[in-house]
Design a protein around this motif. Structure first.
Motif, PDB file in Angstrom:
ATOM      1  N   ARG A  66       0.843  -1.201   0.000  1.00 10.69           N
ATOM      2  CA  ARG A  66       0.000   0.000   0.000  1.00 10.69           C
ATOM      3  C   ARG A  66       0.880   1.252   0.000  1.00 10.69           C
ATOM      4  O   ARG A  66       0.631   2.202  -0.744  1.00 10.69           O
ATOM      5  CB  ARG A  66      -0.931  -0.005   1.209  1.00 10.69           C
ATOM      6  N   CYS A  67       1.899   1.252   0.829  1.00  8.22           N
ATOM      7  CA  CYS A  67       2.814   2.400   0.859  1.00  8.22           C
ATOM      8  C   CYS A  67       3.469   2.594  -0.506  1.00  8.22           C
ATOM      9  O   CYS A  67       3.612   3.726  -0.978  1.00  8.22           O
ATOM     10  CB  CYS A  67       3.873   2.198   1.936  1.00  8.22           C
ATOM     11  N   HIS A  68       3.873   1.498  -1.135  1.00  9.47           N
ATOM     12  CA  HIS A  68       4.496   1.559  -2.463  1.00  9.47           C
ATOM     13  C   HIS A  68       3.561   2.258  -3.444  1.00  9.47           C
ATOM     14  O   HIS A  68       3.991   3.094  -4.252  1.00  9.47           O
ATOM     15  CB  HIS A  68       4.825   0.137  -2.933  1.00  9.47           C
ATOM     16  N   LYS A  69       2.286   1.954  -3.364  1.00  4.48           N
ATOM     17  CA  LYS A  69       1.272   2.525  -4.259  1.00  4.48           C
ATOM     18  C   LYS A  69       1.171   4.046  -4.098  1.00  4.48           C
ATOM     19  O   LYS A  69       0.969   4.774  -5.076  1.00  4.48           O
ATOM     20  CB  LYS A  69      -0.072   1.867  -3.932  1.00  4.48           C
ATOM     21  N   TYR A  70       1.325   4.532  -2.875  1.00  2.00           N
ATOM     22  CA  TYR A  70       1.135   5.953  -2.608  1.00  2.00           C
ATOM     23  C   TYR A  70       2.424   6.770  -2.645  1.00  2.00           C
ATOM     24  O   TYR A  70       2.380   7.993  -2.692  1.00  2.00           O
ATOM     25  CB  TYR A  70       0.403   6.142  -1.270  1.00  2.00           C
ATOM     26  N   GLU A 124      11.404  -6.054  -0.167  1.00  2.00           N
ATOM     27  CA  GLU A 124      11.744  -6.421  -1.545  1.00  2.00           C
ATOM     28  C   GLU A 124      10.565  -7.116  -2.220  1.00  2.00           C
ATOM     29  O   GLU A 124      10.281  -6.861  -3.392  1.00  2.00           O
ATOM     30  CB  GLU A 124      12.988  -7.300  -1.573  1.00  2.00           C
ATOM     31  N   ASN A 125       9.849  -7.962  -1.490  1.00  2.00           N
ATOM     32  CA  ASN A 125       8.668  -8.635  -2.049  1.00  2.00           C
ATOM     33  C   ASN A 125       7.547  -7.651  -2.364  1.00  2.00           C
ATOM     34  O   ASN A 125       6.664  -7.959  -3.174  1.00  2.00           O
ATOM     35  CB  ASN A 125       8.158  -9.721  -1.109  1.00  2.00           C
ATOM     36  N   ALA A 126       7.568  -6.469  -1.750  1.00  2.00           N
ATOM     37  CA  ALA A 126       6.574  -5.433  -2.031  1.00  2.00           C
ATOM     38  C   ALA A 126       7.025  -4.512  -3.167  1.00  2.00           C
ATOM     39  O   ALA A 126       6.318  -3.568  -3.520  1.00  2.00           O
ATOM     40  CB  ALA A 126       6.296  -4.616  -0.767  1.00  2.00           C
ATOM     41  N   GLY A 127       8.203  -4.778  -3.733  1.00  2.00           N
ATOM     42  CA  GLY A 127       8.657  -3.998  -4.882  1.00  2.00           C
ATOM     43  C   GLY A 127       9.695  -2.927  -4.594  1.00  2.00           C
ATOM     44  O   GLY A 127      10.014  -2.122  -5.464  1.00  2.00           O
ATOM     45  N   PHE A 128      10.243  -2.911  -3.388  1.00  2.00           N
ATOM     46  CA  PHE A 128      11.211  -1.892  -3.000  1.00  2.00           C
ATOM     47  C   PHE A 128      12.652  -2.363  -3.174  1.00  2.00           C
ATOM     48  O   PHE A 128      12.932  -3.563  -3.130  1.00  2.00           O
ATOM     49  CB  PHE A 128      11.022  -1.516  -1.522  1.00  2.00           C
ATOM     50  N   ALA A 178      13.403   1.743   2.421  1.00  2.00           N
ATOM     51  CA  ALA A 178      12.842   0.956   1.323  1.00  2.00           C
ATOM     52  C   ALA A 178      12.439   1.943   0.244  1.00  2.00           C
ATOM     53  O   ALA A 178      11.541   2.757   0.443  1.00  2.00           O
ATOM     54  CB  ALA A 178      11.651   0.138   1.816  1.00  2.00           C
ATOM     55  N   ILE A 179      13.134   1.886  -0.891  1.00  2.00           N
ATOM     56  CA  ILE A 179      13.002   2.903  -1.929  1.00  2.00           C
ATOM     57  C   ILE A 179      12.175   2.370  -3.097  1.00  2.00           C
ATOM     58  O   ILE A 179      12.414   1.261  -3.591  1.00  2.00           O
ATOM     59  CB  ILE A 179      14.393   3.335  -2.436  1.00  2.00           C
ATOM     60  N   LYS A 180      11.211   3.179  -3.531  1.00  2.00           N
ATOM     61  CA  LYS A 180      10.407   2.836  -4.692  1.00  2.00           C
ATOM     62  C   LYS A 180      11.196   3.209  -5.940  1.00  2.00           C
ATOM     63  O   LYS A 180      11.391   4.382  -6.232  1.00  2.00           O
ATOM     64  CB  LYS A 180       9.070   3.578  -4.651  1.00  2.00           C
ATOM     65  N   GLY A 181      11.697   2.210  -6.646  1.00  2.00           N
ATOM     66  CA  GLY A 181      12.521   2.448  -7.839  1.00  2.00           C
ATOM     67  C   GLY A 181      11.718   2.583  -9.091  1.00  2.00           C
ATOM     68  O   GLY A 181      10.534   2.515  -9.158  1.00  2.00           O
TER      69      GLY A 181
END
Length: 181
Positions: A66-70, A124-128, A178-181
């Motif tokens: 959810r955080c990744h999405k926002y 990492e599994n969340a895309g970070f 955790a960085i959104k790349g």
């Protein structure tokens, strides 16, 4: 303008100028509370100090997604949790699942104890992409890289927590970005 938020802020305000929230206003597991306050890809930084251990692993993964999405592209979560590899019996007793005993103890609602492997894996599994800032390894050795408090202050850290001043770390946190790349 940058949007910087603290989730699970409690009564603390270690990051002046940031939006401080608690779970009754911004629930990591309730999409609607996010939709009501933020647009997708709109947040620069999310800070979560000693929050993720109050979620199960699966809930933590859902919250990370959810955080990744926002988060904006290149936005990040600065996350700190108790460190499951810190080699101190009293510390481990305090941070254990369910806490040390009293129902009103802050750790009574702990659902998981992370180490750097499990927390890195979750994000990492969340895309970070993950950068470890402070952590203990499997041998209990404390690792630290110099990080900028302007990017999000973690009170329970090597540099900020008065229990950790000097050469000995007495109450560490496992801290990562955790960085959104």
């Amino acid at each position: 303008m940058e949007t910087k938020i603290v989730v699970g802020a409690g009564d603390y305000n270690n990051n002046p100028g940031w939006v401080h929230t608690n779970d009754d206003e911004l629930d990591l597991l309730n999409e609607k509370t996010w939709q009501n306050r933020f647009k997708e890809n709109s947040i620069s930084v999310i800070l979560a100090e000693h929050v993720w251990e109050h979620l199960t692993y699966d809930e933590g993964l859902e919250a990370a997604r959810r955080c990744h999405k926002y988060l904006k592209q290149d936005g990040y979560i600065r996350c700190a949790v108790p460190d499951g590899y810190f080699p101190d019996e009293d510390y481990q007793n305090t941070i254990q699942i369910g806490g040390p005993g009293p129902i009103d103890h802050p750790a009574a609602s702990h659902k998981i104890v992370y180490n750097y492997n499990t927390l890195t894996n979750l994000f990492e599994n969340a895309g970070f992409e993950v950068n470890l800032l402070e952590y203990c390894d499997e041998n209990g050795c404390f690792h630290y890289i110099d990080w900028d408090q302007q990017d999000g202050v973690i009170f329970r850290s090597k540099e900020v927590d008065p229990r950790n001043q000097g050469a000995v770390v007495r109450f560490p946190s496992l801290i990562l970005d955790a960085i959104k790349g």
